[in-house]
Design an enzyme around this catalytic site. Structure first.
Site, short mmCIF file in Angstrom:
data_model
loop_
_atom_site.label_atom_id
_atom_site.label_comp_id
_atom_site.label_asym_id
_atom_site.label_seq_id
_atom_site.Cartn_x
_atom_site.Cartn_y
_atom_site.Cartn_z
N ARG A 48 0.81 -1.23 0.00
CA ARG A 48 0.00 0.00 0.00
C ARG A 48 0.84 1.27 0.00
NH1 ARG A 48 -1.85 2.73 3.98
NH2 ARG A 48 -1.67 1.05 5.50
N TYR A 102 -15.77 9.99 -19.74
CA TYR A 102 -16.05 8.60 -19.36
C TYR A 102 -17.15 8.58 -18.29
CZ TYR A 102 -15.36 4.02 -17.30
OH TYR A 102 -15.57 2.76 -16.80
N ASP A 174 -7.31 12.26 -19.12
CA ASP A 174 -7.54 10.82 -19.20
C ASP A 174 -7.08 10.40 -20.60
OD1 ASP A 174 -8.59 8.27 -19.64
OD2 ASP A 174 -10.37 8.65 -18.41
N LYS A 199 -7.50 -1.02 -20.04
CA LYS A 199 -7.75 -0.96 -21.48
C LYS A 199 -6.48 -1.31 -22.26
CE LYS A 199 -11.66 0.12 -19.80
NZ LYS A 199 -12.06 1.47 -19.51
C1 PLP Z 1 -12.48 2.22 -18.44
C2 PLP Z 1 -12.17 3.67 -18.40
C3 PLP Z 1 -11.96 4.33 -17.17
C4 PLP Z 1 -12.11 3.66 -15.83
O1 PLP Z 1 -11.18 2.65 -15.64
P1 PLP Z 1 -11.43 1.38 -14.68
O2 PLP Z 1 -10.16 0.64 -14.82
O3 PLP Z 1 -12.64 0.68 -15.16
O4 PLP Z 1 -11.62 1.93 -13.29
C5 PLP Z 1 -11.63 5.68 -17.22
N1 PLP Z 1 -11.54 6.34 -18.38
C6 PLP Z 1 -11.76 5.74 -19.56
C7 PLP Z 1 -11.65 6.54 -20.82
C8 PLP Z 1 -12.07 4.39 -19.61
O5 PLP Z 1 -12.31 3.80 -20.80
#
Ligand code: PLP
Length: 391
Positions: A48, A102, A174, A199
């Site tokens: 952690r 998102y 992001d 992803k």
């Molecule tokens: C999937 C996704 C997230 C969130 O990610 P998790 O791993 O599901 O918490 C944030 N931003 C985008 C663009 C995403 O596709």
């Protein structure tokens, strides 16, 4: 040897490994220990605290990929997003966010921020002027997402970064849809880069993780909150993620190439109404995308012509799976109205231009000919029921 200034695939393969001194094995050994000998007060190893051998090594790889000084990895993309935001916001502060976000990020802001006394504004458009219009005296963070989900809109990285610098505000992006293969926002002046590593970094639909990359100073600030929030990633998953990133460059570049071919095919198709892909010359921000992206990514969206049943189309696909998530090596489709954007409500979807018949397509690494065949046979099935019902 310093490999952080090498080419993309070299960084993916070699930077940030745990060297196997004991057996000279080819890959990083996995250290699952949650308990390490006490050395001194400043060096307490603990999962952690984000400082196990495997975590520290992978952070070097991700920092190198994003041209950042430092990085941290988290238990999910949302853990990364919430921790990064909260590290720069306190009661009384304000954040400006781009409207097309998102779904999980939208929910975090609209469902949680009020109870922490943090106010927020969504922009009306995506130009730097639209962001500037929402800045207040107490604005501390500007938050963007480009390309966005699901319409693949493009936000001007350089313009937003300059705006944030002018006002002394922290800029965050992001960068999930682009992945570090296609876009490095720090090169354009953006302060903090966030990924859902679930992803493209993971890429095989079997890892849930997140990452943040920035300067050492910003990452120290994020770390102080992160260890209290406790969103670290299990070392086993850290190890799997390191393995996955080794092939990220070749995977994503194959997905770029497939997505461009699929976008061109769909664009010319008489049964398709609209195609949203930044790599198409018809995309309103194609020129901007060319300036700030190295590849246009594996995500696209399209609408079937009026009268075509989008849900029947999806069910008729045989090779391309229907799936909630995205960015795996396998091609998947999803209806944003029924899934990722269902919580937004019809009015907000309308405002964002998300039509009921919209299909989001995460293009995988299969042969393009097979993907086209699958779409052709699904369209044929939809057409045959259309003819049948008119009799
Ligand atoms: C999937 C996704 C997230 C969130 O990610 P998790 O791993 O599901 O918490 C944030 N931003 C985008 C663009 C995403 O596709």
């Amino acid at each position: 040897m310093n490999q952080t200034n090498k080419g993309l695939n070299t960084i993916c393969t070699h930077v940030g490994e745990v060297v196997d001194e004991q057996f000279k094995g080819a890959i990083s050994p996995l250290y699952m220990s949650t308990s390490y000998a006490f050395e001194d007060v400043d060096m307490k190893r603990y999962p952690r605290y984000f400082n196990t051998p495997n975590q520290e090594a992978l952070c070097l790889k991700i920092a190198a990929l994003e041209h950042a000084e430092a990085a941290l990895i988290f238990g999910s993309g949302m853990a990364a997003i919430s921790t990064a935001m909260m590290a720069f916001l306190r009661a009384g502060d304000h954040i400006v966010l781009q409207r097309t976000l998102y779904g999980g990020t939208y929910n975090l802001v609209t469902e949680e921020f009020e109870k922490f006394g943090i106010s927020y504004s969504f922009t009306d458009g995506l130009r730097p002027e639209d962001f500037e219009a929402k800045i207040q005296e107490n604005t501390k963070v500007i938050y963007i997402e480009t390309p966005s989900n699901p319409l693949l809109t493009i936000t001007d990285l350089k313009g937003v970064a300059a705006l944030a610098q002018k006002h002394g505000i922290v800029s965050m992006i992001d960068n999930t849809f682009a992945s570090p293969v296609n876009q490095n926002p720090i090169d354009f002046g953006i302060d903090i880069v966030i990924h859902s590593a679930t992803k493209y970094m993971g890429g095989h639909s079997d890892i849930c993780a997140g990452a943040v990359a920035s300067t050492k100073e910003n990452m120290e600030r994020i770390f102080q909150l992160a260890k209290n929030f406790g969103g670290s990633l299990s070392d086993y998953t850290v190890w799997l993620l390191e393995r996955s990133i080794k092939t990220m460059g070749i995977r994503v570049r194959a997905q770029n190439a497939n997505a461009l071919q699929m976008a061109e095919y769909l664009y010319k198709h008489e049964d398709i109404q609209n195609v949203y892909y930044p790599g198409l010359a018809s995309h309103p921000d194609h020129e901007l995308a060319k300036e700030q992206m190295k590849g246009f990514g594996g995500m696209l969206s399209f609408e079937l012509k009026e009268g075509f049943d989008a849900s029947k189309f999806q069910k008729s696909l045989q090779l391309i799976k229907s799936s909630m998530s995205l960015a795996g090596v396998e091609s998947t489709v999803l209806s944003p109205t029924q899934t990722s954007h269902s919580l937004l409500g019809a009015e907000e979807r309308e405002r964002q231009g998300i039509k009921d018949g919209l299909i989001r397509f995460s293009v995988g690494i299969e042969e393009v000919e097979d993907l086209i065949d699958d779409i052709e046979q699904a369209l044929e099935k939809v057409r045959s029921t259309m003819v049948a019902t008119t009799h």
